[in-house]
Write an enzyme that holds these catalytic residues in place. Structure first.
Site, mmCIF file in Angstrom:
data_model
loop_
_atom_site.group_PDB
_atom_site.id
_atom_site.type_symbol
_atom_site.label_atom_id
_atom_site.label_comp_id
_atom_site.label_asym_id
_atom_site.label_seq_id
_atom_site.Cartn_x
_atom_site.Cartn_y
_atom_site.Cartn_z
ATOM 1 N N ASN A 24 0.545 -3.057 5.221
ATOM 2 C CA ASN A 24 -0.297 -1.885 5.388
ATOM 3 C C ASN A 24 -1.499 -1.851 4.456
ATOM 4 O O ASN A 24 -2.524 -1.260 4.789
ATOM 5 C CB ASN A 24 0.579 -0.633 5.157
ATOM 6 C CG ASN A 24 -0.234 0.599 4.863
ATOM 7 O OD1 ASN A 24 -0.926 1.126 5.733
ATOM 8 N ND2 ASN A 24 -0.163 1.065 3.624
ATOM 9 N N ALA A 68 -13.480 -6.461 12.318
ATOM 10 C CA ALA A 68 -13.218 -7.889 12.476
ATOM 11 C C ALA A 68 -11.896 -8.276 11.829
ATOM 12 O O ALA A 68 -11.108 -9.049 12.387
ATOM 13 C CB ALA A 68 -14.364 -8.693 11.867
ATOM 14 N N GLY A 102 0.819 -1.210 0.000
ATOM 15 C CA GLY A 102 0.000 0.000 0.000
ATOM 16 C C GLY A 102 0.847 1.252 0.000
ATOM 17 O O GLY A 102 0.544 2.237 0.677
ATOM 18 N N LYS A 129 -9.279 -6.312 11.286
ATOM 19 C CA LYS A 129 -8.160 -5.748 12.041
ATOM 20 C C LYS A 129 -7.964 -6.480 13.368
ATOM 21 O O LYS A 129 -6.824 -6.675 13.815
ATOM 22 C CB LYS A 129 -8.386 -4.255 12.272
ATOM 23 C CG LYS A 129 -8.386 -3.426 10.988
ATOM 24 C CD LYS A 129 -7.089 -3.551 10.214
ATOM 25 C CE LYS A 129 -7.032 -2.573 9.057
ATOM 26 N NZ LYS A 129 -5.756 -2.669 8.294
ATOM 27 N N TYR A 180 -14.599 -4.401 8.768
ATOM 28 C CA TYR A 180 -13.261 -3.804 8.862
ATOM 29 C C TYR A 180 -12.657 -4.072 10.242
ATOM 30 O O TYR A 180 -11.503 -4.487 10.368
ATOM 31 C CB TYR A 180 -13.365 -2.312 8.597
ATOM 32 C CG TYR A 180 -12.062 -1.557 8.650
ATOM 33 C CD1 TYR A 180 -11.156 -1.623 7.596
ATOM 34 C CD2 TYR A 180 -11.743 -0.751 9.746
ATOM 35 C CE1 TYR A 180 -9.965 -0.916 7.634
ATOM 36 C CE2 TYR A 180 -10.552 -0.044 9.788
ATOM 37 C CZ TYR A 180 -9.669 -0.122 8.735
ATOM 38 O OH TYR A 180 -8.491 0.578 8.776
ATOM 39 N N SER A 214 -6.028 -1.060 13.380
ATOM 40 C CA SER A 214 -6.869 0.111 13.628
ATOM 41 C C SER A 214 -7.425 -0.012 15.035
ATOM 42 O O SER A 214 -7.725 -1.122 15.492
ATOM 43 C CB SER A 214 -8.025 0.177 12.631
ATOM 44 O OG SER A 214 -9.018 1.101 13.053
ATOM 45 N N SER A 243 1.486 3.563 -2.253
ATOM 46 C CA SER A 243 1.218 4.715 -3.117
ATOM 47 C C SER A 243 0.480 5.850 -2.431
ATOM 48 O O SER A 243 0.287 6.913 -3.028
ATOM 49 C CB SER A 243 0.431 4.272 -4.362
ATOM 50 O OG SER A 243 -0.841 3.762 -4.001
#
Length: 240
Positions: free
Chosen positions: A80, A150, A8, A152, A148, A135, A10
């Site tokens: 990431n 769950a 990730g 993380k 999301y 997160s 960029s």
């Protein structure tokens, strides 16, 4: 010279970590999915310190091909890349995809599969450091972010188990757990949303990717040589 792999790369946290590590004279291999223009611009800005590779990590065959093509053993791995939707849990179609399966696939399974492939191919150096980007929603509920969160939470659980499993090989595994950051991914929150959130943060502001990049740099480096299996909140005290 030490070498780090960042997914990730960029935008957002990935870009900030790449800038921080290159400033400390690490060689960086950055993986991105489709933002070719931003990846190419970052590569130009960082010169020979960064090499970018395009890969959809949700595609198992392409991910395996990526790993086979890597010619380095990495002293650091920063997992990431991911996606985030804010939608009711019962909603099964957002922009043509199921947000439940997509987020579990890209935010949980993809980083674990990539790390597994790197370990199998002996691409993580002895004494290396792995950092997952989690997160703080993994430990604090928010409507619309169930899948999301769950995913993380799964990363944080994997981090603890991997710290014990890989410790005998000298490999450390940790998580950083940011709060709300001002990034492309959270742009929908808007200025009013950022301002409202900042009022809940003891330090009085929303975070930015470089705030997280500094903590990642610590976890990758020698100063954290006895730190493993930890989840480090980077949220200005929001979760205190």
């Amino acid at each position: 010279m030490k070498h780090v792999l960042i997914t990730g790369v960029s935008r957002g946290i990935g870009e900030a970590v790449a800038r921080r590590m290159s400033a400390d004279a690490w060689e960086v291999t950055g993986v991105y999915r489709r933002r070719h223009d931003r990846a190419e611009r970052l590569e130009r800005e960082l010169g020979g310190a960064l090499k970018t590779v395009a890969c959809d990590l949700g595609d198992g065959s392409k991910m395996e091909e990526l790993v086979r093509g890597l010619d380095s053993r990495f002293d650091g791995v920063v997992l990431n890349a991911g996606v985030a939707y804010r939608t009711a849990f019962a909603q099964d179609d957002v922009d043509g995809v199921d947000p439940l399966t997509t987020q579990l696939e890209l935010d949980l399974l993809a980083p674990l599969r990539l790390l597994r492939a790197l370990l199998r191919d002996h691409k993580v150096a002895e004494g290396g450091s792995v950092v997952f980007v989690s997160s703080n929603l993994a430990r604090r509920g928010l409507p619309g972010k169930v899948a999301y969160a769950a995913a993380k939470a799964g990363l944080e659980g994997a981090c603890r188990g991997l710290a014990r499993e890989l410790g005998p090989a000298g490999i450390r595994v940790n998580c950083v757990s940011p709060g709300l950051l001002a990034t492309d991914m959270t742009a929908e929150v808007g200025a009013a949303g950022y301002e409202s959130y900042a009022k809940e943060v003891p330090l009085g502001r929303v975070g930015h990717p470089p705030d997280v990049a500094g903590v990642v740099r610590f976890l990758l480096g020698e100063d954290a040589r006895y730190v493993s299996g930890q989840v480090v909140d980077v949220d200005g005290g929001w979760s205190a």
